[in-house]
Scaffold this active site. Structure first.
Site, PDB file in Angstrom:
ATOM      1  N   ARG A  36     -53.714  13.695   7.299  1.00  0.00           N
ATOM      2  CA  ARG A  36     -53.058  12.646   8.083  1.00  0.00           C
ATOM      3  C   ARG A  36     -53.524  12.651   9.534  1.00  0.00           C
ATOM      4  O   ARG A  36     -53.566  11.597  10.179  1.00  0.00           O
ATOM      5  CB  ARG A  36     -51.540  12.802   7.994  1.00  0.00           C
ATOM      6  N   LYS A 198     -40.784  12.422 -14.479  1.00  0.00           N
ATOM      7  CA  LYS A 198     -39.667  11.642 -15.013  1.00  0.00           C
ATOM      8  C   LYS A 198     -39.892  10.143 -14.862  1.00  0.00           C
ATOM      9  O   LYS A 198     -40.151   9.650 -13.771  1.00  0.00           O
ATOM     10  CB  LYS A 198     -38.362  12.043 -14.314  1.00  0.00           C
ATOM     11  N   GLY A 355     -48.099  12.096  -3.445  1.00  0.00           N
ATOM     12  CA  GLY A 355     -48.364  13.491  -3.148  1.00  0.00           C
ATOM     13  C   GLY A 355     -49.031  14.264  -4.263  1.00  0.00           C
ATOM     14  O   GLY A 355     -50.066  14.924  -4.061  1.00  0.00           O
ATOM     15  N   GLY A 378     -43.580   7.703  -0.449  1.00  0.00           N
ATOM     16  CA  GLY A 378     -42.586   6.670  -0.709  1.00  0.00           C
ATOM     17  C   GLY A 378     -43.084   5.266  -0.449  1.00  0.00           C
ATOM     18  O   GLY A 378     -42.792   4.338  -1.204  1.00  0.00           O
TER      19      GLY A 378
END
Length: 401
Positions: A36, A198, A355, A378
């Site tokens: 980053r 999930k 990630g 996100g």
């Protein structure tokens, strides 16, 4: 999507508030992954070369509006300075002591200041007008280069953009451009890989993609739930038995949109969840009650490769198996290396993010070979869900510079 960029503003002699994302992983005071930091270097260098005073804003961690010394951005100062090849002045402030105001007032064109963690002030995440005003007083122009924080309507990511000339930095410009090319106006066939543990955490992603992509490849623990919903044995594999109806609805929805869903036809299974556990490769119908599905098998890998061969555009989020444990990383690594090969040859536009995905591509040694790899978590997922990101949307509505 059209929005303003650095090409649309004259920054000479101006104080530029530059929002970046320096929320890097730390071990003690050591930066573990400087990706980053590297991403924002081009924007900072360009602003300096064009005569701006650069005031860098970022968050680190979740201090929840209080000063947490272990979440100070001071530790990022030296790595950022090293990446830029120029000095960076750190400004220690609790945002109420006036230090930021005095430091900016004393700064000259060409200087780079890194201000303290914006989340040390409760007004940041609340997008409080009083904190927005405090930030506004520090700058003349606002540049957002933090796509990974663009899904948050915080003071430094969205609030100040309503009051200053606001544009995208080069990293933001590249990221939005890549994602737009991949999902909004893609070359087809368009293929998406969605993996992870999930399905319940990615219902919106998968639901949106079924209306956009030609083929949806499901991997990881998510695939087990899909297989279970189709009556396949999954043994002791990670599986969300309570969302079977929702998964069947997704399958139905995909059929309605003409989206093919590709699931594993064979798997690498083991009774023990540990590195180098005794394992075997079986057809998906032959998983026994004591076994766990930990990776895709060779037949599935060939189907994935064939799908990549036909594709013109690939969007990837999530691994195919438990890539953190050898040898259950082989499916993810082989698929990633094949997509990278096609990308290098100019046959495939490949965009990946999230990630675990970035970690998996780094593990496979191919992160630099994909067309674009997003460092966002996100924000990348919300983009895949088709949601408007406040930090991006406001750049289309900002005052003229």
């Amino acid at each position: 999507m059209t929005f303003r960029t650095l090409d649309d503003v004259d920054v000479k002699g101006k104080r530029v508030l530059l929002r970046v994302d320096l929320n890097v992983p730390l071990k003690g005071e050591e930066v573990q992954d400087a990706t980053r930091i590297a991403r924002v270097v081009p924007t900072i260098k360009e602003l300096v070369s064009r005569g701006a005073t650069v005031i860098v804003l970022s968050h680190l961690g979740r201090p929840k509006g209080t000063v947490v010394p272990d979440m100070s951005l001071r530790v990022v100062t030296e790595p950022l300075s090293r990446a830029l090849g120029m000095p960076v002045a750190f400004v220690e402030t609790d945002w109420d002591n006036g230090k930021a105001t005095r430091a900016v007032a004393a700064a000259k064109p060409g200087d780079v200041l890194l201000l303290e963690n914006t989340r040390f002030h409760k007004g940041e995440e609340a997008n409080q007008p009083s904190f927005v005003k405090r930030l506004l007083d520090l700058g003349d122009i606002y540049v957002n280069d933090a796509f990974s924080a663009a899904h948050r309507a915080h003071a430094s990511t969205e609030g100040i953009a309503h009051f200053l000339p606001a544009v995208a930095g080069r990293a933001m410009e590249a990221e939005v451009g890549a994602l737009t090319a991949a999902l909004e106006n893609p070359k087809r066939p368009l293929v998406a890989v969605v993996g992870g543990a999930k399905i319940s955490t990615k219902f919106e992603v998968v639901g949106h993609l079924t209306s956009r992509v030609d083929t949806l490849i499901i991997g990881g623990g998510m695939a087990n739930t899909f297989l279970y919903a189709q009556g396949k044995p999954v043994g002791r594999s990670l599986c969300e038995h309570d969302v079977v109806n929702e998964v069947r609805e997704i399958i139905k929805q995909a059929g309605h949109h003409g989206c093919e869903i590709l699931l594993p036809v064979d798997a690498v299974v083991a009774e023990d969840f540990k590195p180098h556990a005794h394992h075997r490769t079986v057809d998906i119908s032959d998983v026994n009650a004591k076994e766990r599905i930990l990776d895709i098998g060779p037949k599935t890998l060939e189907l994935v490769k064939a799908c990549f061969d036909k594709a013109k555009t690939l969007v990837w989020n999530g691994p195919f198996g438990v890539f953190e444990l050898e040898p259950f990383d082989r499916g993810t690594v082989a698929a990633a290396q094949y997509a990278a090969k096609l990308s290098r040859e100019g046959k495939l536009l490949s965009v990946a993010g999230g990630g675990d995905t970035v970690s998996a591509l780094n593990h496979a040694g191919v992160a630099d070979d994909f067309t674009y790899v997003s460092t966002a978590g996100g924000a990348f997922l919300e983009w895949l869900e088709g949601k408007e990101l406040p930090g991006v949307a406001v750049l289309q509505k900002s005052p003229s510079a």
